[in-house]
Design an enzyme around this catalytic site. Structure first.
Site, PDB file in Angstrom:
ATOM      1  N   TYR A 260      -8.619  -7.795  10.343  1.00  0.00           N
ATOM      2  CA  TYR A 260      -7.788  -8.288   9.000  1.00  0.00           C
ATOM      3  C   TYR A 260      -6.386  -7.836   9.021  1.00  0.00           C
ATOM      4  CZ  TYR A 260      -7.968  -8.106   3.872  1.00  0.00           C
ATOM      5  OH  TYR A 260      -7.992  -8.929   2.891  1.00  0.00           O
TER       6      TYR A 260
ATOM      7  N   GLU B  74      -9.531 -18.045   1.270  1.00  0.00           N
ATOM      8  CA  GLU B  74     -10.001 -17.146  -0.307  1.00  0.00           C
ATOM      9  C   GLU B  74      -8.626 -17.489  -0.940  1.00  0.00           C
ATOM     10  OE1 GLU B  74     -11.270 -13.947   1.401  1.00  0.00           O
ATOM     11  OE2 GLU B  74     -10.710 -12.807   0.300  1.00  0.00           O
TER      12      GLU B  74
ATOM     13  N   ASN C  11     -13.231 -13.653  -3.805  1.00  0.00           N
ATOM     14  CA  ASN C  11     -13.313 -11.980  -3.971  1.00  0.00           C
ATOM     15  C   ASN C  11     -12.616 -11.854  -4.963  1.00  0.00           C
ATOM     16  OD1 ASN C  11     -13.884  -9.751  -3.666  1.00  0.00           O
ATOM     17  ND2 ASN C  11     -11.728  -8.978  -2.952  1.00  0.00           N
TER      18      ASN C  11
ATOM     19  N   ASP D 290     -18.983  -7.175  -2.032  1.00  0.00           N
ATOM     20  CA  ASP D 290     -18.738  -6.099  -1.556  1.00  0.00           C
ATOM     21  C   ASP D 290     -19.676  -5.440  -2.241  1.00  0.00           C
ATOM     22  OD1 ASP D 290     -16.906  -3.385  -1.773  1.00  0.00           O
ATOM     23  OD2 ASP D 290     -15.361  -4.859  -1.698  1.00  0.00           O
TER      24      ASP D 290
ATOM     25  N   SER E 284     -13.799  -6.453   1.982  1.00  0.00           N
ATOM     26  CA  SER E 284     -13.713  -4.981   1.824  1.00  0.00           C
ATOM     27  C   SER E 284     -11.572  -4.363   1.407  1.00  0.00           C
ATOM     28  CB  SER E 284     -12.773  -4.397   3.703  1.00  0.00           C
ATOM     29  OG  SER E 284     -12.023  -3.605   4.000  1.00  0.00           O
TER      30      SER E 284
ATOM     31  N   HIS F  50     -11.229  -2.705   6.830  1.00  0.00           N
ATOM     32  CA  HIS F  50      -9.089  -2.161   6.728  1.00  0.00           C
ATOM     33  C   HIS F  50     -10.070  -1.331   8.175  1.00  0.00           C
ATOM     34  CE1 HIS F  50      -8.946  -4.321   3.156  1.00  0.00           C
ATOM     35  NE2 HIS F  50      -7.406  -3.797   3.139  1.00  0.00           N
TER      36      HIS F  50
ATOM     37  N   ARG G  46      -4.272   3.826  -8.008  1.00  0.00           N
ATOM     38  CA  ARG G  46      -3.927   3.276  -6.532  1.00  0.00           C
ATOM     39  C   ARG G  46      -2.783   2.055  -7.101  1.00  0.00           C
ATOM     40  NH1 ARG G  46      -6.770  -1.668  -2.926  1.00  0.00           N
ATOM     41  NH2 ARG G  46      -4.324  -2.964  -2.631  1.00  0.00           N
TER      42      ARG G  46
ATOM     43  N   HIS H  80       0.770  -1.365  -0.168  1.00  0.00           N
ATOM     44  CA  HIS H  80      -0.485  -0.575  -0.047  1.00  0.00           C
ATOM     45  C   HIS H  80       1.404   1.549  -0.174  1.00  0.00           C
ATOM     46  CE1 HIS H  80      -4.070  -1.806   1.818  1.00  0.00           C
ATOM     47  NE2 HIS H  80      -3.396  -2.580   0.885  1.00  0.00           N
TER      48      HIS H  80
ATOM     49  N   THR I 142     -17.983  -2.295 -15.386  1.00  0.00           N
ATOM     50  CA  THR I 142     -17.874  -1.227 -15.147  1.00  0.00           C
ATOM     51  C   THR I 142     -18.450  -0.447 -14.605  1.00  0.00           C
ATOM     52  OG1 THR I 142     -15.925  -1.573 -16.127  1.00  0.00           O
ATOM     53  CG2 THR I 142     -16.860   1.002 -15.793  1.00  0.00           C
TER      54      THR I 142
ATOM     55  N   ASP J 176      -5.810 -15.368   2.793  1.00  0.00           N
ATOM     56  CA  ASP J 176      -5.965 -14.989   1.329  1.00  0.00           C
ATOM     57  C   ASP J 176      -5.008 -14.078   0.779  1.00  0.00           C
ATOM     58  OD1 ASP J 176      -7.085 -14.047  -0.730  1.00  0.00           O
ATOM     59  OD2 ASP J 176      -7.814 -11.740   0.334  1.00  0.00           O
ATOM     60  N   PRO J 177      -4.848 -15.325   0.282  1.00  0.00           N
ATOM     61  CA  PRO J 177      -2.838 -15.458  -0.764  1.00  0.00           C
ATOM     62  C   PRO J 177      -3.158 -14.701  -2.073  1.00  0.00           C
ATOM     63  CG  PRO J 177      -3.202 -17.561  -0.929  1.00  0.00           C
ATOM     64  CD  PRO J 177      -4.334 -16.366   0.130  1.00  0.00           C
TER      65      PRO J 177
END
Lengths: 437, 437
Positions: free
Chosen positions: B162, B259, B282, B306, B334, B362, B417, B42, B121, B234-235
């Site tokens: 998380y 996940e 996800n 989500d 999330s 988060h 991002r 991040h 989209t 969750d990898p």
């Protein structure tokens, strides 16, 4: 004398303005012609149950569902369970109904005479209460039910002309006003009278009655008589896989879809692999738990919704969303019904973005002077109905009509739809078997 | 200086009370720690866009979504398109957004940094407008959004803690208040601080960062430290099929679900055939059109909803209905988010009858003094949030906070991002590949 069911919050209980104070369930019977199908023939009267739901604030909502005795017993259990609940709390109402039915078991009474038996009991029982609650919500908020379902995407809902093979009349009563339809010419004549009377722009034939090639000939005759009108046939699983494929090939340039030619999702999948004609179902995907298997097997192209067994209008909206996500087409099924159901069907269809076909309705087979909503409520124009603009369902209960049809229910003695048993009275050798050919 | 987007009905236009008169979209940036994942790390700031929708009658509704530049460009197109529409007409809003996006193409900007790229989209862009419209509807009707989604079935919504592997701080800034978590001990310590601070009753680790056996060791360390707490990892598709099966077997008595161990629905289906551990996704079921293939292949047991990419709250309710029909479990995903999203997630979860797992958030990674809703709006108790009772979303815009985070957006210079690009600044050899092991 009355056979109504009435449940109410105990006197002196505080009931909120939007909470359900009492529910009245009135079984009714209305005259029905001898319409033929693969499990038999319609009896002289069709049964329905009319739900009147009243809140603490005095708002009244209407619902309509099957009238079979076992279904009425379950409706009574559910009505007790939803008392005191908020008419805006759909999740809560569904939980209450499911819990009430889990506690007591009542068998039978699905209202569809052996043609559709796998529907979800909880959804079938929930339906009229969901519709009545939406009727009330619309009245409280001052908007039509279609606006509560995401908003109308069409102002007029097209219906199909639903053709049936039929006797000239019930054996005990002589010829009725439609007369017989027992061959291609009779079906074309019936279609002509339906189109003249209602302007239908699509036609569906209930098949499974005569040999498949005779019914195919009827479809070809309809195509010749009405070159532009979309056509469908529904033999209710009366055909083997091979027969289905053969008839599908014969009709592949004539039909918009073929509904339930054969028995079960696996056989449907095999037919689908062997023909280019889109396959629809109202027999093998009739509950949410059937959907995954139909997807896995690739059994269908089109699913028919029916708020009476898919759990009401909000859960029918869920079905429409699922159908869209699966890439299926969506159409709408009908049983013999009265005006409350027609209003609910119209609102639902109006608010369903992807609805690819004209909706089925038995409406023309009902006497105009028999209903529980005010005469003249609905006027077909070009085969379509305008979506009611008044708050809620936009229909008013005709209490005199309700009383008359309830009296007829009491007098007619029919307590369970039984097309097969009625047929056997006239043809003792008749058997309900599928596939028949 | 402002980089806000503002669209409004032309002056002098008659706009109905419930029609959308104007929309303001404010991109914001808030501080984010160096959380590691399989595509990178991040950046120092996370981006969001805040939507303020105002009706002719003066009601204001709030929405929150991704803040990437291309997404903002699409939000602007959609905002123009929904002007004048009725906030109660969900079908109409969806149609307007889809049509606006079909007319102009903007690529990129999905806001999820290469981890989830297959979302729709149109649904991603629709989401904040759907939320804002529901906020307004709730305010007009005087009920919380959860009541508009079928009614709450729980008054408190449990969230999971998380956990992330992380550096001690951003390289330019030194250690942050959480410090490093780069091994099992660091993860256990982080979990302890999360549980102490929020009371979480479930834990999730973002994996895909270190070798799979090291991450399995972290899960085993969590199990030992917190014997009763449900655990997930969750990898993000970082593992091959064989690695996934091997690690799943190692963790089969430790995890409630695994996940997205691997890449794509086919590989997920193979892993699922070879392990008893429930598989969640996800990444591979992130739009309605992915569902049928997942059913056909048998790829998953659990889908994460989500509302930011499933088209808002009403379409997330559709997903929940589909998940229930398919016999799947349902959990909630999330991204880094602010308080408007947290309120929306809480209302949605409250009104979702079958929600089998604590929702991801988060939230703890965000500075308490950075948000666009009033400080103190949310208080976790036992890892859960009480569902807001005020009309609409039940949160109030903090205009000063919004202004500050918008200024931060302008100043930080981040417009997209890019976890991978940021990682490459410190490790030029880093590549975003999957599966990595």
């Amino acid at each position: 004398m009355s056979e109504e069911i009435f449940v109410a919050a105990p006197a002196g209980t505080a009931v909120g303005d939007n909470a359900i104070r009492d529910i009245r369930i009135t079984p009714v019977a209305f005259a029905d012609p001898p319409l033929l199908n693969t499990v038999g023939v319609h009896e002289p009267f069709a049964l329905r149950a009319i739900v009147q739901m009243r809140t603490g604030g005095g708002a009244v909502g209407l619902g309509e569902t099957y009238g079979d005795a076992a279904h009425l017993a379950r409706l009574a259990l559910a009505a007790e369970a939803v008392l005191g609940g908020d008419v805006f709390a759909a999740n809560d109402m569904r939980t209450r109904v499911a819990r009430a039915l889990a506690q007591r078991s009542v068998t039978g009474g699905h209202g569809m005479s052996g043609m559709v038996t796998g529907t979800s009991t909880a959804d079938r029982v929930l339906s009229p209460f969901d519709v009545a609650a939406l009727d009330i919500r619309g009245k409280i908020l001052g908007v039509p039910v279609s606006e509560l379902l995401g908003g109308r995407v069409r102002g007029r809902v097209p219906f199909s002309g639903y053709l049936f093979y039929k006797w000239e009349g019930h054996p005990s009563a002589g010829a009725d006003r439609w007369g017989p339809a027992l061959n291609p010419e009779g079906i074309v004549e019936q279609a002509r009278s339906f189109i003249n009377g209602y302007g239908f722009g699509a036609l569906k034939l209930k098949g499974g009655v005569f040999a498949p090639d005779e019914e195919a000939a009827a479809m070809l005759a309809l195509r010749e008589a009405f070159p532009e009108v979309p056509l469908r046939i529904d033999p209710n699983g009366a055909w083997s896989v091979d027969t289905s494929v053969r008839i599908a090939d014969r009709l592949k340039d004539v039909l918009e879809y073929l509904e339930d030619p054969t028995v079960g999702l696996e056989a449907m999948a095999e037919v689908r692999r062997r023909t280019s004609l889109p396959l629809a179902t109202n027999m093998w995907v009739v509950a949410f738990e059937h959907i995954a298997e139909a997807v896995r097997l690739g059994s269908i192209d089109i699913v028919l919704s029916d708020h009476h067994f898919w759990g009401g209008l909000e859960r029918s909206k869920l079905l429409a969303g699922i159908s869209e996500a699966m890439g299926w087409g969506l159409s709408m099924h009908s049983n013999s019904h009265l005006g409350i159901s027609l209003a609910a069907m119209t609102h639902l269809a109006a608010a369903t973005p992807v609805l690819d076909y004209a909706c089925d309705t038995h409406w023309p087979w009902k006497r105009e002077d028999e209903d529980v909503v005010a005469p003249g409520t609905f006027a077909f124009d070009g085969g379509a109905l305008a979506v009611p603009n008044d708050p809620g369902l936009g229909v008013e209960l005709d209490t005199e009509g309700l009383e008359r049809l309830h009296r007829q229910y009491i007098d007619c003695g029919i307590r369970e739809r039984d097309d097969t048993g009625y047929m056997k009275r006239f043809d003792p050798s008749f058997e309900n078997t599928a596939p028949r050919w």
